[in-house]
Design a protein around this motif. Sequence first.
Motif, PDB file in Angstrom:
ATOM      1  N   SER A  35       0.828  -1.214   0.000  1.00 23.03           N
ATOM      2  CA  SER A  35       0.000   0.000   0.000  1.00 23.03           C
ATOM      3  C   SER A  35       0.857   1.258   0.000  1.00 23.03           C
ATOM      4  CB  SER A  35      -0.947   0.009   1.195  1.00 23.03           C
ATOM      5  OG  SER A  35      -0.255   0.074   2.417  1.00 23.03           O
ATOM      6  N   MET A  36       1.995   1.237   0.684  1.00 25.71           N
ATOM      7  CA  MET A  36       2.848   2.426   0.698  1.00 25.71           C
ATOM      8  C   MET A  36       3.522   2.645  -0.661  1.00 25.71           C
ATOM      9  SD  MET A  36       2.737   4.257   3.467  1.00 25.71           S
ATOM     10  CE  MET A  36       0.981   4.041   3.162  1.00 25.71           C
ATOM     11  N   ALA A  37       3.976   1.590  -1.297  1.00 22.90           N
ATOM     12  CA  ALA A  37       4.577   1.749  -2.621  1.00 22.90           C
ATOM     13  C   ALA A  37       3.556   2.347  -3.586  1.00 22.90           C
ATOM     14  CB  ALA A  37       5.080   0.403  -3.139  1.00 22.90           C
ATOM     15  N   SER A  38       2.316   1.867  -3.525  1.00 19.44           N
ATOM     16  CA  SER A  38       1.262   2.399  -4.376  1.00 19.44           C
ATOM     17  C   SER A  38       0.950   3.849  -4.005  1.00 19.44           C
ATOM     18  CB  SER A  38       0.009   1.529  -4.242  1.00 19.44           C
ATOM     19  OG  SER A  38      -1.007   1.974  -5.110  1.00 19.44           O
ATOM     20  N   THR A  39       0.967   4.153  -2.714  1.00 16.32           N
ATOM     21  CA  THR A  39       0.720   5.525  -2.257  1.00 16.32           C
ATOM     22  C   THR A  39       1.773   6.479  -2.796  1.00 16.32           C
ATOM     23  OG1 THR A  39      -0.401   4.824  -0.236  1.00 16.32           O
ATOM     24  CG2 THR A  39       0.613   7.003  -0.211  1.00 16.32           C
ATOM     25  N   PHE A  40       3.026   6.066  -2.753  1.00 16.97           N
ATOM     26  CA  PHE A  40       4.104   6.926  -3.270  1.00 16.97           C
ATOM     27  C   PHE A  40       3.879   7.236  -4.748  1.00 16.97           C
ATOM     28  CE2 PHE A  40       7.161   4.538  -0.178  1.00 16.97           C
ATOM     29  CZ  PHE A  40       6.546   5.133   0.903  1.00 16.97           C
ATOM     30  N   SER A  41       3.527   6.197  -5.506  1.00 18.13           N
ATOM     31  CA  SER A  41       3.308   6.383  -6.936  1.00 18.13           C
ATOM     32  C   SER A  41       2.131   7.313  -7.199  1.00 18.13           C
ATOM     33  CB  SER A  41       3.058   5.015  -7.593  1.00 18.13           C
ATOM     34  OG  SER A  41       2.801   5.155  -8.964  1.00 18.13           O
ATOM     35  N   LEU A  42       1.056   7.151  -6.423  1.00 16.94           N
ATOM     36  CA  LEU A  42      -0.108   8.015  -6.592  1.00 16.94           C
ATOM     37  C   LEU A  42       0.235   9.460  -6.243  1.00 16.94           C
ATOM     38  CD1 LEU A  42      -3.118   8.366  -7.179  1.00 16.94           C
ATOM     39  CD2 LEU A  42      -3.571   7.809  -4.776  1.00 16.94           C
ATOM     40  N   ALA A  43       1.034   9.662  -5.178  1.00 16.61           N
ATOM     41  CA  ALA A  43       1.436  11.016  -4.801  1.00 16.61           C
ATOM     42  C   ALA A  43       2.241  11.673  -5.915  1.00 16.61           C
ATOM     43  CB  ALA A  43       2.251  10.988  -3.507  1.00 16.61           C
ATOM     44  N   GLU A  44       3.117  10.891  -6.556  1.00 13.62           N
ATOM     45  CA  GLU A  44       3.910  11.434  -7.659  1.00 13.62           C
ATOM     46  C   GLU A  44       3.007  11.812  -8.830  1.00 13.62           C
ATOM     47  OE1 GLU A  44       8.091  10.320  -9.732  1.00 13.62           O
ATOM     48  OE2 GLU A  44       6.579   8.732  -9.794  1.00 13.62           O
ATOM     49  N   GLN A  45       2.069  10.941  -9.192  1.00  9.63           N
ATOM     50  CA  GLN A  45       1.172  11.245 -10.304  1.00  9.63           C
ATOM     51  C   GLN A  45       0.245  12.411  -9.971  1.00  9.63           C
ATOM     52  OE1 GLN A  45      -0.702   7.916 -12.499  1.00  9.63           O
ATOM     53  NE2 GLN A  45       0.419   6.559 -11.137  1.00  9.63           N
ATOM     54  N   GLY A  46      -0.309  12.391  -8.764  1.00 12.27           N
ATOM     55  CA  GLY A  46      -1.253  13.430  -8.370  1.00 12.27           C
ATOM     56  C   GLY A  46      -0.621  14.789  -8.206  1.00 12.27           C
ATOM     57  N   GLY A  47       0.693  14.812  -7.932  1.00 14.66           N
ATOM     58  CA  GLY A  47       1.385  16.090  -7.764  1.00 14.66           C
ATOM     59  C   GLY A  47       1.665  16.810  -9.059  1.00 14.66           C
ATOM     60  N   HIS A  48       1.616  16.112 -10.183  1.00 11.97           N
ATOM     61  CA  HIS A  48       1.822  16.728 -11.497  1.00 11.97           C
ATOM     62  C   HIS A  48       3.111  17.559 -11.557  1.00 11.97           C
ATOM     63  CE1 HIS A  48      -2.148  15.539 -12.975  1.00 11.97           C
ATOM     64  NE2 HIS A  48      -2.634  15.933 -11.820  1.00 11.97           N
TER      65      HIS A  48
END
Length: 381
Positions: free
Chosen positions: A257-270
């Motif tokens: 879940s944390m690895a996925s969270t990191f990836s989502l934060a990177e994508q969501g941060g644009h």
Amino acid sequence: MAQTRDSVGTVDDLHEAARAWTGLDDFGGDDHLEGLQVLLQSFEKEADLTAQGRVIARKMIIGALAGRLASEAGFARHPEHVAVPIERPIFVVGLTRTGSTAMHRLLGADPAHQGVEMWLAERPQPRPHRDAWSENEDFRRSDAFYRARQAAEADLMKVHFMGAEEVEECWRLLQQTMLSTSFEAISFVPTYTRWLAGQDWTATYARHKRNLQLIGLHDTERRWVLKSPSHVFAIDEILTVYPDALFVRTFRDPQTSMASTFSLAEQGGHGMSRAFDRPTIGRTQLDLWARGNANFNQVRLRHDPAQFIDVDYRDFVADAVGTVEKIYSQFSLPFTDAARTAIEASHRASLADHRSPSHHYSLEEFGVTAADVEAKFASTL
């Protein structure tokens, strides 16, 4: 808004921009000002925002202020909202990437339930009949925006699908007081993070409740189903405002879940914050959500265990509808034929190609090891 701005803006000009956008003037007090000032300081001195980042940050803040203006206008126009009962609302409080969004949408599919649709989270108002949404200017604006995003950001939408009509997280309501983890989940704002960690959320959730009373003015018989990962930081405050609240906590192996969270934060941060690079994302998001998990587990011990249920991600994936039925059973909620039919249909729709994840991620990309995650979560599971 111009792409060449040299700052996000000042408190005064952000308020003026929100007034100009909405045609409204009453912000209903100043309880949001301290958080806004701290956030602007963090954006200015710590985030190292790109030109696009300044535009994104400005739009986020103006959007939150516009939502606050819309709420105040609605409160004034519909004073009867304060008498609307909210009984045994369900809060989905799983951390990011634990199946909480899917759970939220399945629970919200029950015709006896209601959630906060995206467009109403942005511009709170009494929810019109569904047939009239296309005539509503706020809905049309939101619908056009998210349809464009669905086309332009197909990969992000597969990770977390968004649409104006979709039941969505309620953190936009929390943003109205500028208390929201949404800002630290997409940019590097350590001063704001420290400030937020020390805040009492009671007044924020009192406003959250007023917004639900306003939005649900014509749906008083339906139970609310709400979701935001940040709720884990405010269980005491939620139960102060909603003493009979029910909590569904989804959980998953934190290394995944944390690895996925990191990836989502990177994508969501644009790419809005140059300081929010991959190692910083890994460090800050691991700290944030491990702290939230610890807070939730400590605080729940002070409350009635019958108000909480834990859902293992593996069980949910294996039998989504059956897992939902178990939640209904534990909370003594009626799992009607209409509920089952709607929940099964929602589950089938969630498996459509445009919502099927193609999400690839690893801890190592963000400078985090499995041992780091294990150490952070060892005493919080």
